[in-house]
Design an enzyme around this catalytic site. Structure first.
Site, PDB file in Angstrom:
ATOM      1  N   GLU B  68      -5.293  -3.102   9.983  1.00 48.13           N
ATOM      2  CA  GLU B  68      -6.262  -3.101   8.880  1.00 48.13           C
ATOM      3  C   GLU B  68      -7.635  -2.582   9.292  1.00 48.13           C
ATOM      4  OE1 GLU B  68      -4.173  -5.552   9.549  1.00 48.13           O
ATOM      5  OE2 GLU B  68      -2.909  -5.646   7.760  1.00 48.13           O
ATOM      6  N   HIS B 137      -0.870 -15.467   1.944  1.00 46.58           N
ATOM      7  CA  HIS B 137      -0.761 -14.398   0.950  1.00 46.58           C
ATOM      8  C   HIS B 137      -1.527 -14.686  -0.345  1.00 46.58           C
ATOM      9  CE1 HIS B 137       2.481 -13.241   3.624  1.00 46.58           C
ATOM     10  NE2 HIS B 137       2.651 -12.111   2.955  1.00 46.58           N
TER      11      HIS B 137
END
Lengths: 351, 334
Positions: B68, B137
């Site tokens: 990321e 999540h």
């Protein structure tokens, strides 16, 4: 380790010698960089420059690499890479302004793709990948060069960038200046690896180790890497083996963490002396032509210093400039607060 | 890229509307590039980029390695070099490795180069709970970004808004975080204007009109607030639901004028309680409308614990209509 000149200035690889003009230009740029570094110390002591990270002794590592670029290429320098930025053409006045913490130092000339010196460690590496990739996607042959140190090569961003550049075939040249120290931490404590150029192996890209105090060698290997990138051959990692003979910054006291024995020996490898000896021996430089060069460099610096002195200090409300293209309602309100708080007597500034 | 007026509407889900916006942006502007993990061949884990690589080519829509920080860092470099990067972070809870790039650079670039460079970058990420995702999540990290100078934060709650705000975000000259409520991806369908439809960034949306209580929310909490408001309306309480749409810049005027009229404010988010964006909304109301308040401001939020990965009790953490209805009752009874 690639080497063209031995520490005593003798030629060990004739085949790596660039043309005489290039050799002289590398010397000129190294002297400019060294002059900046030496005057920087004096200016700091006089209170005319802020805390500044010296790079004296690393000129071959910075000049030889940056000299392989053109003005269409990108340069992502760290705070220690003033020499590289000057080589590509960052004006001395702007560079002084940066180390004086004037906004003029962050205001880069329109004809250069040099970013303001990076303070966070390693973040510039993935960004160079992006700039390089964008150039490629837009059909140019321009490349991006990013600098990092041995300490920075421990950061995740360094490794992510090498992997991305390889996977996406980005025209990137990664310079890893191994100068032996991350402030007070020696490279041997930084990593068990001893040849940092081999970090490239893990990402399937070429890695080159070069004598970082030999400007002709750094120039040669960087030119090769730049040409490869321009021609679609992808990224290269270049480790320049050099040494931080100076403190971390002008405010640092290295005697707290290293002895003179650590640095002894590196003076004999000085990059400026090495190239100078070669140029004198080769008849490309004389005492007279050098004196003229140094006078020219000194005059250029003093003129730039005068220009930097003429830059006005920022006004209070300028801290809110350049956040968004269009200031948000919140920023407009905060601007009014600052103007009200800092309005000079008898002076009404327009919000 | 200039907007062409919509010619009609098409009934679609939020994820389809997002896909439509990305498709339009790619077609209209060669500088737009979409990248991230699994966005290319696969079309994204939620299919937001479905079919876009096939249509626009691997050069424009491409998969990246799994990292990321480099996705965001590379996007910054692309933006510097004249492209419009639209990065997907697979889940908002996976944004954290990129925080150095975001906090140190993304919002600062215009400032640190005195506008020589600006970053017209969009970072899309699914966020929030309510669908029993695995651990990590369901995070709502919007306050971290709202607290970062120089970046905008947009969180739509309807398909039409998702499309219109995403096209505005892609065409914005500055970095925009675009959080998409996972819960809303496929649960809501509505008629969405076709073509290059834009919703301006920085303008809240009046969801329901009412004179007794103002409920301020955004993203996945809007439908929760709407259900609570409907129940309250049935009991004779006039609830004004405001969908903020944009956290940065925040449409303070709409909030303040509503609270000044109703005298009561309930703020609903699914983020942890302490120092969430709901706290900023509450502070602005306290600063600018306190003399109109007839009851203390109430925040209905998640709790100061990690979002629970335990399906049986997820609903305890994530505000539901009942909790919002209780808050409405609380400010009415004060």
């Amino acid at each position: 380790m690639v080497q063209c000149l031995a520490p005593d200035g003798s030629v060990v690889r004739e085949d790596l010698l660039p043309d005489p003009e290039t050799r002289l230009e590398l010397y000129r740029q190294m002297r400019r960089a060294r002059h900046f570094d030496e005057r920087g110390w004096v200016l700091y002591r006089q209170g005319r420059l802020g805390v500044f990270p010296p790079f004296g002794g690393m000129e071959a590592s910075q000049v030889g690499t940056a000299a392989a670029l053109t003005k269409n290429d990108w340069l992502f320098p760290t705070y220690r890479d003033t020499g590289a930025a000057l080589t590509l053409g960052l004006p001395i006045a702007r560079t002084l302004a940066y180390w004086r913490t004037s906004p003029h130092g962050w205001h880069m000339p329109a004809d250069l793709k040099v970013l303001p010196f990076y303070i966070p460690i390693a973040t510039q590496y993935p960004q160079a990948v992006g700039a390089a990739l964008a150039e490629r996607r837009q059909g140019t042959r321009n490349v991006a060069m990013a600098f990092i140190g041995d300490g920075g090569s421990s950061e995740g961003d360094f490794h992510e960038a090498l992997n991305f550049a390889g996977a996406l075939n980005a025209p990137c040249v990664f310079i890893l200046q191994n100068n032996g120290w991350a402030i007070s931490v020696p490279t041997r404590a930084q990593t068990r690896a001893t040849d940092l150029s081999r970090r490239a192996d893990g990402y399937g890209i070429p890695g080159v180790r070069v004598d970082g105090n030999d400007a002709l060698a750094t120039y040669h290997v960087t030119r090769e890497a730049v040409d490869r990138a321009r021609n679609g051959g992808g990224p290269t990692l270049i480790e320049t083996v050099t040494y931080r003979v100076k403190p971390h910054t002008v405010a640092d006291d290295p005697s707290r963490y290293r002895s003179e024995a650590d640095t002894a020996g590196w003076d004999a490898k000085d990059p400026v002396t090495r190239l100078r000896t070669h140029l004198l021996t080769a008849g490309l430089l004389t005492e007279d032509s050098e004196a003229a060069l140094l006078a020219e460099i000194a005059a250029e610096f003093e003129a730039a210093l005068a220009e930097a002195d003429s830059y006005p200090e920022p006004t209070p409300a300028e801290i809110l400039d350049h956040v968004f293209a269009e200031p948000t309602p919140q920023l407009k309100k905060q601007r009014a607060e600052i103007l009200a708080e800092h309005a000079a007597p008898n002076q009404k500034e327009q919000a | 890229m200039t907007a062409t007026p919509p010619t009609g509407t098409k009934n679609m889900t939020m994820v389809a509307a997002i896909n439509d916006a990305l498709d339009i942006a790619l077609a209209a502007d060669d500088t737009v590039h979409i990248f991230g993990e699994d966005v290319g061949v696969m079309g994204g884990v939620f299919r937001a980029t479905d079919g876009l690589q096939a249509k626009h080519g691997e050069g424009r829509v491409f998969d990246t390695p799994l990292a990321e920080a480099a996705i965001v860092g590379m996007g910054i470099g692309m933006g510097l070099a004249g492209l419009k990067p639209v990065a997907e972070i697979q889940f908002a809870g996976f944004l954290y490795p990129a925080l150095d790039q975001i906090l140190s650079h993304l919002g600062r670039y215009r400032h640190r180069t005195r506008s020589r460079y600006h970053l017209p970058m969009v970072i899309r990420a699914p966020y929030g709970g309510g669908v029993h995702t695995p651990e990590q999540h369901a995070d709502s990290p919007e306050a971290i970004l709202a607290h970062t100078p120089g970046v905008k934060v947009v969180i739509p709650s309807t398909p039409a808004d998702a499309k219109g705000l995403l096209l505005s975000a892609i065409n914005d000259p500055d970095p925009v975080f675009f959080f998409e409520a996972i819960k809303l991806y496929r649960s809501v369908k509505e008629d969405v204007p076709t073509g290059d439809y834009r919703v301006p960034i920085g303008k809240a949306r009046l969801v329901t009109h009412g004179d007794d209580v103002t409920v301020i929310c955004y993203g996945g909490m809007v439908e929760v607030a709407q259900k609570a408001a409907a129940a309250a309306q049935a009991a004779g309480i006039g609830v004004e639901v405001i969908d903020l749409r944009t956290l940065v810049p925040m449409d303070t005027d709409t909030i303040i004028s509503s609270v000044a009229r109703t005298g009561r404010a309930v703020i609903v988010t699914e983020a942890p309680r302490t120092a969430g964006f709901h706290s900023e909304i509450a502070a602005v109301i306290a600063e600018e409308a306190i003399e109109h308040l007839r009851a203390p401001i109430v925040r209905v939020t998640g709790f100061d614990a990690p979002y629970p990965p335990f399906t049986a009790v997820e609903d305890v953490y994530r505000p539901n209509p009942l909790r919002v209805a209780k808050a409405i009752r609380q400010v009415m009874d004060y």
